[in-house]
Design a protein around this motif. Structure first.
Motif, PDB file in Angstrom:
ATOM      1  N   PHE A   1       0.837  -1.209   0.000  1.00  4.82           N
ATOM      2  CA  PHE A   1       0.000   0.000   0.000  1.00  4.82           C
ATOM      3  C   PHE A   1       0.869   1.254   0.000  1.00  4.82           C
ATOM      4  CE2 PHE A   1      -2.514   3.280   2.206  1.00  4.82           C
ATOM      5  CZ  PHE A   1      -3.606   3.341   1.358  1.00  4.82           C
ATOM      6  N   GLN A   2       1.931   1.264   0.822  1.00  2.00           N
ATOM      7  CA  GLN A   2       2.842   2.415   0.858  1.00  2.00           C
ATOM      8  C   GLN A   2       3.503   2.625  -0.509  1.00  2.00           C
ATOM      9  OE1 GLN A   2       5.512   1.314   3.991  1.00  2.00           O
ATOM     10  NE2 GLN A   2       4.176   2.044   5.625  1.00  2.00           N
ATOM     11  N   LEU A   3       3.915   1.533  -1.135  1.00  6.93           N
ATOM     12  CA  LEU A   3       4.554   1.637  -2.441  1.00  6.93           C
ATOM     13  C   LEU A   3       3.585   2.170  -3.496  1.00  6.93           C
ATOM     14  CD1 LEU A   3       6.669  -1.631  -2.421  1.00  6.93           C
ATOM     15  CD2 LEU A   3       7.540   0.713  -2.303  1.00  6.93           C
ATOM     16  N   VAL A   4       2.352   1.703  -3.448  1.00  5.63           N
ATOM     17  CA  VAL A   4       1.337   2.190  -4.394  1.00  5.63           C
ATOM     18  C   VAL A   4       1.137   3.693  -4.196  1.00  5.63           C
ATOM     19  CG1 VAL A   4      -1.125   2.107  -4.957  1.00  5.63           C
ATOM     20  CG2 VAL A   4       0.181  -0.015  -4.728  1.00  5.63           C
ATOM     21  N   GLU A   5       1.071   4.128  -2.958  1.00  7.41           N
ATOM     22  CA  GLU A   5       0.925   5.562  -2.689  1.00  7.41           C
ATOM     23  C   GLU A   5       2.138   6.336  -3.207  1.00  7.41           C
ATOM     24  OE1 GLU A   5       0.204   5.763   1.551  1.00  7.41           O
ATOM     25  OE2 GLU A   5      -1.919   6.122   1.181  1.00  7.41           O
ATOM     26  N   SER A   6       3.326   5.807  -2.998  1.00  9.25           N
ATOM     27  CA  SER A   6       4.552   6.472  -3.468  1.00  9.25           C
ATOM     28  C   SER A   6       4.574   6.575  -4.989  1.00  9.25           C
ATOM     29  CB  SER A   6       5.794   5.711  -2.984  1.00  9.25           C
ATOM     30  OG  SER A   6       5.893   5.769  -1.589  1.00  9.25           O
ATOM     31  N   VAL A   7       4.190   5.512  -5.651  1.00 10.63           N
ATOM     32  CA  VAL A   7       4.149   5.525  -7.112  1.00 10.63           C
ATOM     33  C   VAL A   7       3.119   6.550  -7.585  1.00 10.63           C
ATOM     34  CG1 VAL A   7       3.479   4.182  -9.152  1.00 10.63           C
ATOM     35  CG2 VAL A   7       5.023   3.192  -7.452  1.00 10.63           C
ATOM     36  N   GLY A   8       1.977   6.593  -6.951  1.00  9.44           N
ATOM     37  CA  GLY A   8       0.946   7.566  -7.307  1.00  9.44           C
ATOM     38  C   GLY A   8       1.447   8.994  -7.143  1.00  9.44           C
ATOM     39  N   GLU A   9       2.133   9.259  -6.046  1.00 10.78           N
ATOM     40  CA  GLU A   9       2.692  10.594  -5.802  1.00 10.78           C
ATOM     41  C   GLU A   9       3.758  10.930  -6.848  1.00 10.78           C
ATOM     42  OE1 GLU A   9       3.153  14.292  -4.223  1.00 10.78           O
ATOM     43  OE2 GLU A   9       1.604  12.826  -3.756  1.00 10.78           O
ATOM     44  N   ALA A  10       4.598   9.977  -7.183  1.00  9.92           N
ATOM     45  CA  ALA A  10       5.627  10.196  -8.206  1.00  9.92           C
ATOM     46  C   ALA A  10       4.979  10.479  -9.554  1.00  9.92           C
ATOM     47  CB  ALA A  10       6.545   8.976  -8.296  1.00  9.92           C
ATOM     48  N   GLU A  11       3.906   9.784  -9.875  1.00 12.96           N
ATOM     49  CA  GLU A  11       3.200  10.036 -11.139  1.00 12.96           C
ATOM     50  C   GLU A  11       2.617  11.454 -11.173  1.00 12.96           C
ATOM     51  OE1 GLU A  11       0.357   6.822 -11.246  1.00 12.96           O
ATOM     52  OE2 GLU A  11       1.635   5.633 -12.575  1.00 12.96           O
ATOM     53  N   ARG A  12       2.033  11.883 -10.066  1.00 14.71           N
ATOM     54  CA  ARG A  12       1.468  13.235  -9.999  1.00 14.71           C
ATOM     55  C   ARG A  12       2.563  14.290 -10.206  1.00 14.71           C
ATOM     56  NH1 ARG A  12      -1.702  10.505  -6.411  1.00 14.71           N
ATOM     57  NH2 ARG A  12      -0.381  10.895  -4.598  1.00 14.71           N
ATOM     58  N   LYS A  13       3.698  14.095  -9.550  1.00 13.88           N
ATOM     59  CA  LYS A  13       4.801  15.047  -9.689  1.00 13.88           C
ATOM     60  C   LYS A  13       5.336  15.058 -11.115  1.00 13.88           C
ATOM     61  CE  LYS A  13       6.270  15.054  -4.887  1.00 13.88           C
ATOM     62  NZ  LYS A  13       7.325  14.740  -3.921  1.00 13.88           N
ATOM     63  N   LEU A  14       5.441  13.883 -11.711  1.00 12.24           N
ATOM     64  CA  LEU A  14       5.914  13.805 -13.095  1.00 12.24           C
ATOM     65  C   LEU A  14       4.955  14.537 -14.032  1.00 12.24           C
ATOM     66  CD1 LEU A  14       7.929  12.749 -15.154  1.00 12.24           C
ATOM     67  CD2 LEU A  14       6.633  10.604 -15.221  1.00 12.24           C
ATOM     68  N   ARG A  15       3.664  14.372 -13.822  1.00 11.60           N
ATOM     69  CA  ARG A  15       2.689  15.089 -14.653  1.00 11.60           C
ATOM     70  C   ARG A  15       2.835  16.603 -14.492  1.00 11.60           C
ATOM     71  NH1 ARG A  15      -1.313  11.188 -12.751  1.00 11.60           N
ATOM     72  NH2 ARG A  15      -1.310   9.477 -14.243  1.00 11.60           N
TER      73      ARG A  15
END
Length: 75
Positions: A49-63
């Motif tokens: 769950f933590q990793l999924v949240e981290s990936v989601g945050e990284a995707e938002r920042k990349l966008r």
């Protein structure tokens, strides 16, 4: 009941009692192992769950960065 028969019945009861004690011991060990496995599974689930949240945050920042770059490149 003859003495031999009484002795045989007592031995059978003793054997059954020992088997019951052993089965109870094995059941306790199995429950403990299951509890430990459940704990490990919960920890793994929490980490995923933590990793999924981290990936989601990284995707938002990349966008956001891509949008900023897009704004800089467009006239």
């Amino acid at each position: 009941m003859t003495e031999d028969k009484k002795r045989s019945v007592i031995e059978s009861i003793t054997d059954m009692a020992q088997a019951l004690v052993q089965a109870k011991r094995e059941l306790k060990e199995s429950v403990e192992a299951a509890d430990e496995a459940a704990s490990w599974a919960q920890s793994a689930s929490d980490r995923v769950f933590q990793l999924v949240e981290s990936v989601g945050e990284a995707e938002r920042k990349l966008r956001q960065l891509m949008d900023l770059l897009d704004d800089e490149v467009r006239p």
